[in-house]
Design a protein around this motif. Structure first.
Motif, PDB file in Angstrom:
ATOM      1  N   LEU A  57     -68.252   3.494  42.156  1.00 46.53           N
ATOM      2  CA  LEU A  57     -68.579   4.773  42.810  1.00 46.53           C
ATOM      3  C   LEU A  57     -67.349   5.452  43.402  1.00 46.53           C
ATOM      4  CD1 LEU A  57     -71.883   3.763  44.697  1.00 46.53           C
ATOM      5  CD2 LEU A  57     -71.642   4.997  42.532  1.00 46.53           C
ATOM      6  N   CYS A  58     -66.256   4.724  43.494  1.00 52.02           N
ATOM      7  CA  CYS A  58     -65.069   5.228  44.199  1.00 52.02           C
ATOM      8  C   CYS A  58     -64.300   6.234  43.331  1.00 52.02           C
ATOM      9  CB  CYS A  58     -64.163   4.051  44.549  1.00 52.02           C
ATOM     10  SG  CYS A  58     -62.621   4.537  45.332  1.00 52.02           S
ATOM     11  N   THR A  59     -63.938   7.366  43.935  1.00 52.23           N
ATOM     12  CA  THR A  59     -63.155   8.396  43.222  1.00 52.23           C
ATOM     13  C   THR A  59     -61.681   8.361  43.631  1.00 52.23           C
ATOM     14  OG1 THR A  59     -63.678   9.972  44.957  1.00 52.23           O
ATOM     15  CG2 THR A  59     -65.141   9.947  43.017  1.00 52.23           C
ATOM     16  N   LEU A  60     -61.318   7.365  44.430  1.00 49.30           N
ATOM     17  CA  LEU A  60     -59.932   7.219  44.925  1.00 49.30           C
ATOM     18  C   LEU A  60     -59.475   8.450  45.706  1.00 49.30           C
ATOM     19  CD1 LEU A  60     -58.279   5.566  41.768  1.00 49.30           C
ATOM     20  CD2 LEU A  60     -59.036   4.432  43.858  1.00 49.30           C
ATOM     21  N   CYS A  61     -60.413   9.047  46.457  1.00 49.13           N
ATOM     22  CA  CYS A  61     -60.077  10.278  47.200  1.00 49.13           C
ATOM     23  C   CYS A  61     -59.111  10.009  48.347  1.00 49.13           C
ATOM     24  CB  CYS A  61     -61.348  10.926  47.726  1.00 49.13           C
ATOM     25  SG  CYS A  61     -62.121   9.999  49.077  1.00 49.13           S
ATOM     26  N   GLY A  62     -59.087   8.789  48.866  1.00 45.45           N
ATOM     27  CA  GLY A  62     -58.148   8.443  49.929  1.00 45.45           C
ATOM     28  C   GLY A  62     -58.648   8.707  51.345  1.00 45.45           C
ATOM     29  N   GLU A  63     -59.851   9.230  51.508  1.00 44.56           N
ATOM     30  CA  GLU A  63     -60.383   9.509  52.854  1.00 44.56           C
ATOM     31  C   GLU A  63     -60.433   8.239  53.710  1.00 44.56           C
ATOM     32  OE1 GLU A  63     -61.273  12.314  54.331  1.00 44.56           O
ATOM     33  OE2 GLU A  63     -60.688  13.507  52.592  1.00 44.56           O
ATOM     34  N   CYS A  64     -60.819   7.145  53.091  1.00 47.08           N
ATOM     35  CA  CYS A  64     -60.945   5.900  53.869  1.00 47.08           C
ATOM     36  C   CYS A  64     -59.565   5.409  54.325  1.00 47.08           C
ATOM     37  CB  CYS A  64     -61.666   4.828  53.068  1.00 47.08           C
ATOM     38  SG  CYS A  64     -60.917   4.452  51.477  1.00 47.08           S
ATOM     39  N   VAL A  65     -58.543   5.674  53.530  1.00 46.38           N
ATOM     40  CA  VAL A  65     -57.181   5.257  53.910  1.00 46.38           C
ATOM     41  C   VAL A  65     -56.783   5.977  55.202  1.00 46.38           C
ATOM     42  CG1 VAL A  65     -54.768   5.163  53.181  1.00 46.38           C
ATOM     43  CG2 VAL A  65     -56.600   4.926  51.477  1.00 46.38           C
ATOM     44  N   GLN A  79     -55.482   1.747  42.287  1.00 52.50           N
ATOM     45  CA  GLN A  79     -56.471   0.779  42.781  1.00 52.50           C
ATOM     46  C   GLN A  79     -56.588   0.880  44.289  1.00 52.50           C
ATOM     47  OE1 GLN A  79     -56.283  -3.241  41.747  1.00 52.50           O
ATOM     48  NE2 GLN A  79     -57.162  -2.844  39.749  1.00 52.50           N
ATOM     49  N   ARG A  80     -57.820   0.903  44.771  1.00 55.11           N
ATOM     50  CA  ARG A  80     -58.021   0.887  46.218  1.00 55.11           C
ATOM     51  C   ARG A  80     -58.071  -0.568  46.672  1.00 55.11           C
ATOM     52  NH1 ARG A  80     -61.608  -0.505  49.571  1.00 55.11           N
ATOM     53  NH2 ARG A  80     -62.105   0.577  51.512  1.00 55.11           N
ATOM     54  N   LEU A  81     -57.196  -0.903  47.612  1.00 61.38           N
ATOM     55  CA  LEU A  81     -57.076  -2.291  48.068  1.00 61.38           C
ATOM     56  C   LEU A  81     -57.479  -2.400  49.543  1.00 61.38           C
ATOM     57  CD1 LEU A  81     -53.576  -3.030  46.465  1.00 61.38           C
ATOM     58  CD2 LEU A  81     -55.848  -3.470  45.475  1.00 61.38           C
ATOM     59  N   VAL A  96     -66.731   7.866  56.473  1.00 67.48           N
ATOM     60  CA  VAL A  96     -66.088   9.023  55.823  1.00 67.48           C
ATOM     61  C   VAL A  96     -66.260   9.024  54.307  1.00 67.48           C
ATOM     62  CG1 VAL A  96     -64.342   9.248  57.635  1.00 67.48           C
ATOM     63  CG2 VAL A  96     -63.816   7.898  55.577  1.00 67.48           C
ATOM     64  N   CYS A  97     -66.710   7.939  53.733  1.00 68.80           N
ATOM     65  CA  CYS A  97     -66.817   7.886  52.272  1.00 68.80           C
ATOM     66  C   CYS A  97     -68.023   8.701  51.809  1.00 68.80           C
ATOM     67  CB  CYS A  97     -66.939   6.441  51.786  1.00 68.80           C
ATOM     68  SG  CYS A  97     -67.109   6.354  49.977  1.00 68.80           S
ATOM     69  N   GLN A  98     -67.747   9.763  51.075  1.00 65.90           N
ATOM     70  CA  GLN A  98     -68.826  10.659  50.622  1.00 65.90           C
ATOM     71  C   GLN A  98     -69.508  10.125  49.364  1.00 65.90           C
ATOM     72  OE1 GLN A  98     -68.716  14.532  51.392  1.00 65.90           O
ATOM     73  NE2 GLN A  98     -67.606  14.060  53.260  1.00 65.90           N
ATOM     74  N   GLN A  99     -68.928   9.098  48.753  1.00 67.58           N
ATOM     75  CA  GLN A  99     -69.480   8.593  47.487  1.00 67.58           C
ATOM     76  C   GLN A  99     -70.402   7.386  47.687  1.00 67.58           C
ATOM     77  OE1 GLN A  99     -68.703  10.456  44.931  1.00 67.58           O
ATOM     78  NE2 GLN A  99     -67.311  11.618  46.240  1.00 67.58           N
ATOM     79  N   ASP A 100     -70.589   6.991  48.923  1.00 65.00           N
ATOM     80  CA  ASP A 100     -71.374   5.778  49.211  1.00 65.00           C
ATOM     81  C   ASP A 100     -70.803   4.550  48.504  1.00 65.00           C
ATOM     82  OD1 ASP A 100     -73.114   7.153  50.842  1.00 65.00           O
ATOM     83  OD2 ASP A 100     -74.505   7.606  49.217  1.00 65.00           O
ATOM     84  N   ALA A 101     -69.484   4.534  48.372  1.00 66.41           N
ATOM     85  CA  ALA A 101     -68.844   3.388  47.718  1.00 66.41           C
ATOM     86  C   ALA A 101     -68.654   2.226  48.689  1.00 66.41           C
ATOM     87  CB  ALA A 101     -67.492   3.807  47.153  1.00 66.41           C
ATOM     88  N   LEU A 102     -68.851   2.483  49.964  1.00 62.06           N
ATOM     89  CA  LEU A 102     -68.615   1.451  50.979  1.00 62.06           C
ATOM     90  C   LEU A 102     -69.878   1.210  51.793  1.00 62.06           C
ATOM     91  CD1 LEU A 102     -65.195   2.797  52.288  1.00 62.06           C
ATOM     92  CD2 LEU A 102     -65.564   0.882  50.721  1.00 62.06           C
ATOM     93  N   GLU A 103     -70.088  -0.027  52.154  1.00 65.99           N
ATOM     94  CA  GLU A 103     -71.156  -0.310  53.121  1.00 65.99           C
ATOM     95  C   GLU A 103     -70.715  -1.462  54.008  1.00 65.99           C
ATOM     96  OE1 GLU A 103     -74.797  -2.299  51.494  1.00 65.99           O
ATOM     97  OE2 GLU A 103     -73.823  -1.917  49.567  1.00 65.99           O
TER      98      GLU A 103
HETATM   99  S1  SF4 Z   1     -63.465   7.177  50.772  1.00 64.56           S
HETATM  100 FE1  SF4 Z   1     -64.847   6.212  49.285  1.00 64.56          FE
HETATM  101  S2  SF4 Z   1     -64.462   7.284  47.373  1.00 64.56           S
HETATM  102 FE2  SF4 Z   1     -62.736   7.747  48.731  1.00 64.56          FE
HETATM  103  S3  SF4 Z   1     -61.176   6.194  48.235  1.00 64.56           S
HETATM  104 FE3  SF4 Z   1     -62.374   5.404  49.938  1.00 64.56          FE
HETATM  105  S4  SF4 Z   1     -63.982   4.156  48.957  1.00 64.56           S
HETATM  106 FE4  SF4 Z   1     -63.123   5.482  47.367  1.00 64.56          FE
END
Ligand code: SF4
Ligand code: SF4
Length: 309
Positions: A57-65, A79-81, A96-103
């Protein structure tokens, strides 16, 4: 009044039908002393809350970083690490993850809050002869909360079941027996060496606890995951049948066919699934195992057909 420590829970399953009689609400508690290689709930093993990451689901948008206050997340070569050693599970990345890639897996609840989350199921418990099951993980890794929670259920006339792996101090197990209707005791193998090899821990304490429990008056259902190539040999089954029949003639016993439904969770936790080569037991294997066990006079519960697929 003494302050009760909270329980760390990672899931609550409503309308469960496999963890005791009737319709049940199963509360899954975090933390387990074993690391079974076939574990279908690897997110239960760590005692603390942790992050699950769905790469698909991750688009590597970088918001979580940007959001992470501990600098635990990086994006390197596409790669998101996540450095789990420095992550404190604050959950800002999840927010902050809009893609619901994290829980976030695991949350802390006090007794009243835990009860508030399940009490609406009371009508189903009453009508079906069900109740509440504490599972995990290992509920007795949190002995104080588990005891109080079960006691609270009992005071409210709710039927109680606890699922345990048995790798707990005997006094913790003994402490809950007055407020437990049924103990589901998960027993993997009678062989200490094999147990250590596949769960990380010898089974000496587990076997001691199982014997003590079976020698007492508690209602106990012993359940064994049947994992091809690990504990399905004639020798393995005979050792378990012999132990149970000698300790409590007619003991209740159920085989749980190995399945791979938890495999995807390992990647979300950044871990490798160890049993990639193992396939679920065939019906023939299950029948052969039941044939061996039927010679021990146990009260055998028919394995749930379909679970092995
Ligand atoms: S915020 Fe979500 S979609 Fe964006 S890089 Fe992080 S895990 Fe991936
Ligand atoms: S849970 Fe908090 S510390 Fe852990 S990775 Fe996410 S933002 Fe960083």
């Amino acid at each position: 009044m003494k302050r009760l420590s909270n329980g760390v829970i990672f899931d609550i399953e409503h309308y469960a039908i496999h963890d005791g009689p009737g319709i049940r609400t199963t509360v899954f508690m975090k933390g387990c002393p074993l690391k079974c290689r076939w574990c279908a709930n690897p997110e239960s093993q760590n005692t603390q809350p942790e992050i699950l990451y769905n790469r698909n689901l991750c688009t590597l948008c970088g918001e979580c970083v940007q959001a992470c206050p501990t600098g635990s997340i990086s994006i390197v070569a596409g790669q998101r690490l996540l450095d789990r050693r420095s992550c404190d599970a604050c959950s800002r990345c999840v927010d902050v993850c809009q893609q619901d890639a994290l829980e976030i897996c695991g949350y802390s609840l006090d007794l009243q809050s835990a009860w508030n989350r399940i009490r609406d199921d009371l009508i189903f418990w009453d009508r079906s002869g069900g109740g509440v099951t504490l599972s995990g993980g290992e509920p007795l890794m949190q002995p104080e909360f588990t005891l109080k929670f079960l006691d609270f259920c009992r005071q409210n006339k709710v039927h109680t079941v606890v699922e345990t792996c048995g790798q707990v101090p005997e006094e913790h197990l003994r402490s809950i027996l007055p407020v437990v209707d049924i103990v589901l005791f998960d027993y993997k193998t009678a062989s200490p060496d094999k147990h250590k090899q596949h769960t990380g821990v010898s089974n000496e304490q587990i076997t001691r606890n199982l014997i003590a429990l079976l020698k007492g008056p508690s209602e106990v259902l012993v359940r064994m995951p049947l994992v091809p190539g690990i504990n399905d040999s004639m020798e393995d089954l005979m050792a378990v049948g012999d132990l149970l029949s000698r300790t409590r003639p007619g003991a209740k016993f159920e085989l749980l066919p190995y399945h791979r439904l938890g495999e995807g969770k390992y990647e979300k936790l950044g871990r490798n699934y160890m049993l990639k080569e193992v396939t679920p037991p065939t019906l023939d294997l299950l029948e052969a195992a039941m044939d061996v066990l039927s010679g021990y006079g146990l009260s055998l519960i028919t394995p749930r057909i379909g679970d092995q697929n």
